[in-house]
Write an enzyme that holds these catalytic residues in place. Structure first.
Site, PDB file in Angstrom:
ATOM      1  N   ASP A   1      27.583  37.081 -17.375  1.00  0.00           N
ATOM      2  CA  ASP A   1      28.919  37.683 -17.485  1.00  0.00           C
ATOM      3  C   ASP A   1      28.929  39.043 -16.770  1.00  0.00           C
ATOM      4  O   ASP A   1      29.970  39.713 -16.717  1.00  0.00           O
ATOM      5  CB  ASP A   1      29.411  37.770 -18.933  1.00  0.00           C
ATOM      6  CG  ASP A   1      28.482  38.577 -19.830  1.00  0.00           C
ATOM      7  OD1 ASP A   1      27.480  39.113 -19.334  1.00  0.00           O
ATOM      8  OD2 ASP A   1      28.772  38.665 -21.045  1.00  0.00           O
ATOM      9  N   SER A   2      27.793  39.425 -16.172  1.00  0.00           N
ATOM     10  CA  SER A   2      27.764  40.563 -15.243  1.00  0.00           C
ATOM     11  C   SER A   2      28.754  40.339 -14.105  1.00  0.00           C
ATOM     12  O   SER A   2      29.093  41.278 -13.377  1.00  0.00           O
ATOM     13  CB  SER A   2      26.352  40.759 -14.682  1.00  0.00           C
ATOM     14  OG  SER A   2      25.846  39.549 -14.160  1.00  0.00           O
TER      15      SER A   2
ATOM     16  N   ASP B   1      26.085  32.332 -19.418  1.00  0.00           N
ATOM     17  CA  ASP B   1      26.355  33.231 -20.545  1.00  0.00           C
ATOM     18  C   ASP B   1      27.505  32.733 -21.414  1.00  0.00           C
ATOM     19  O   ASP B   1      28.530  32.283 -20.885  1.00  0.00           O
ATOM     20  CB  ASP B   1      26.767  34.616 -20.010  1.00  0.00           C
ATOM     21  CG  ASP B   1      25.601  35.577 -19.942  1.00  0.00           C
ATOM     22  OD1 ASP B   1      24.579  35.337 -20.602  1.00  0.00           O
ATOM     23  OD2 ASP B   1      25.721  36.584 -19.216  1.00  0.00           O
TER      24      ASP B   1
ATOM     25  N   LYS C   1      23.263  31.278 -22.783  1.00  0.00           N
ATOM     26  CA  LYS C   1      22.647  32.542 -23.230  1.00  0.00           C
ATOM     27  C   LYS C   1      23.592  33.243 -24.204  1.00  0.00           C
ATOM     28  O   LYS C   1      24.800  33.318 -23.970  1.00  0.00           O
ATOM     29  CB  LYS C   1      22.349  33.460 -22.034  1.00  0.00           C
ATOM     30  CG  LYS C   1      21.757  34.818 -22.454  1.00  0.00           C
ATOM     31  CD  LYS C   1      21.023  35.505 -21.320  1.00  0.00           C
ATOM     32  CE  LYS C   1      21.898  36.218 -20.330  1.00  0.00           C
ATOM     33  NZ  LYS C   1      22.779  37.270 -20.921  1.00  0.00           N
TER      34      LYS C   1
ATOM     35  N   GLU D   1      23.928  36.829 -26.761  1.00  0.00           N
ATOM     36  CA  GLU D   1      23.392  38.178 -26.971  1.00  0.00           C
ATOM     37  C   GLU D   1      23.235  38.517 -28.449  1.00  0.00           C
ATOM     38  O   GLU D   1      24.077  38.167 -29.271  1.00  0.00           O
ATOM     39  CB  GLU D   1      24.334  39.214 -26.331  1.00  0.00           C
ATOM     40  CG  GLU D   1      24.368  39.140 -24.822  1.00  0.00           C
ATOM     41  CD  GLU D   1      25.178  40.284 -24.196  1.00  0.00           C
ATOM     42  OE1 GLU D   1      25.546  41.241 -24.907  1.00  0.00           O
ATOM     43  OE2 GLU D   1      25.433  40.194 -22.983  1.00  0.00           O
TER      44      GLU D   1
ATOM     45  N   GLU E   1      16.315  43.294 -22.209  1.00  0.00           N
ATOM     46  CA  GLU E   1      16.883  44.186 -21.198  1.00  0.00           C
ATOM     47  C   GLU E   1      16.781  45.647 -21.654  1.00  0.00           C
ATOM     48  O   GLU E   1      17.050  45.972 -22.822  1.00  0.00           O
ATOM     49  CB  GLU E   1      18.363  43.824 -20.972  1.00  0.00           C
ATOM     50  CG  GLU E   1      19.062  44.744 -19.969  1.00  0.00           C
ATOM     51  CD  GLU E   1      20.445  44.261 -19.559  1.00  0.00           C
ATOM     52  OE1 GLU E   1      20.864  43.170 -19.995  1.00  0.00           O
ATOM     53  OE2 GLU E   1      21.096  44.991 -18.795  1.00  0.00           O
TER      54      GLU E   1
HETATM   55  O1  KIV Z   1      25.050  39.023 -17.375  1.00  0.00           O
HETATM   56  C1  KIV Z   1      23.951  39.118 -16.815  1.00  0.00           C
HETATM   57  O2  KIV Z   1      23.812  39.062 -15.591  1.00  0.00           O
HETATM   58  C2  KIV Z   1      22.786  39.310 -17.660  1.00  0.00           C
HETATM   59  C3  KIV Z   1      21.528  39.758 -16.995  1.00  0.00           C
HETATM   60  C4  KIV Z   1      21.615  41.209 -16.755  1.00  0.00           C
HETATM   61  C5  KIV Z   1      20.310  39.398 -17.785  1.00  0.00           C
HETATM   62  O3  KIV Z   1      22.861  39.152 -18.845  1.00  0.00           O
END
Ligand code: KIV
Length: 276
Positions: free
Chosen positions: A55-56, A94, A123, A125, A193
């Protein structure tokens, strides 16, 4: 076009079993983000093990200052795009902000990311009780899970910014306890992270599952970076734990190959890319 290239790929598909075996054999796992089919193809050609549709994308693609505006629709769109660019590379997506508010929303999001968009793992968090329930629920339904601890960007307001986590003794113990808890809940891999290298090492040694670091020092079982950061094209300031691999290389593929080679040889991250 992407369909045809897929058939030419000689690499064996990377799975959760591959990642487990890599940890056992002390082979560093190379992970990198991507958000579209063309860049995903570059990762595939460069032999990256795992591609993360993070989600970056809210920051590096959409230009926001954090990841919170990213929706499930955005994630499905970008995950499906990346899926068209890879075949052997394992695809992780994510769960965006608030799709992890309870198990039923997380299952709905995972259904779309895995069933519709083509992810092989999702993924999530944090290590709070409801996240552990979500991990257990996803695993019970056969959906592999990547946990994410330390600097968790979806909690940016609670953390007070993108800052190093687990520096004090008590905070370090808390991250280690959460790491054990997500493993016990069934997570297949863990991303850590923005924590000191010493804590990254402790967590990687304490857990049986592969631990992938980003700004977590050189002793993790693998490394992940945000693609735009490692190509030096980030909208805004790239984090200090990243490195511009395009410098000194004449193509995106060469830069990604250099990143993979440096992770596998242990050259990256160097001392300038982590805190002790
Ligand atoms: O959203 C993302 O790209 C991430 C990475 C920084 C691990 O969670």
């Amino acid at each position: 076009m992407f369909q045809k290239k897929k058939q030419n790929s000689k690499r064996k598909r990377v799975t959760v079993l591959t990642l487990r075996a890599m940890k056992a054999q002390k082979q560093p796992i190379v992970m990198l983000t991507a958000y579209d089919a063309s860049f995903a193809r570059q990762l595939e050609v460069a032999g990256i093990d795992v591609v993360l549709v993070g989600d970056s994308l809210g920051m590096v693609v959409q230009g926001h200052s954090n990841t919170l505006p990213v929706t499930l629709e955005h994630m499905v769109y970008h995950t499906a795009s990346v899926a068209r660019g890879v075949s052997a590379t394992m695809l992780v997506a994510d769960l965006p902000f608030m799709t992890d508010r309870d198990l039923s929303h997380a299952l709905e999001a995972a259904k779309r990311l895995v069933g519709e968009a083509g992810a092989a793992m999702v993924k999530v968090e944090g290590g709070a009780a409801h996240v552990l329930t979500i991990i257990e629920g996803l695993i019970a339904r056969g959906i592999p899970v990547c946990a994410h601890l330390g600097l968790t960007p979806q909690s940016i307001h609670k953390l007070g910014g993108f800052r190093l986590q687990g520096r004090e003794l008590e905070a370090a113990e808390r991250v280690l306890t959460e790491a054990r808890a997500v493993e016990d809940a069934g997570a297949d891999i863990l991303v850590i992270e923005g924590i000191p290298a010493s804590l990254g090492e402790r967590i990687s040694q304490a857990l049986a599952i592969p631990v992938i670091g980003i700004g977590a020092g050189p002793h993790c079982d693998g490394q992940v970076l945000v693609l735009h950061d490692m190509l030096g094209i980030t909208h805004g300031k790239a984090p200090g734990f990243s490195k511009n691999f395009l410098l000194g290389h004449d193509s995106v593929t060469a830069a990604i190959e250099a990143y993979a080679a440096d992770v596998r040889s242990g050259t990256f991250p160097g001392p300038e890319h982590y805190s002790r």
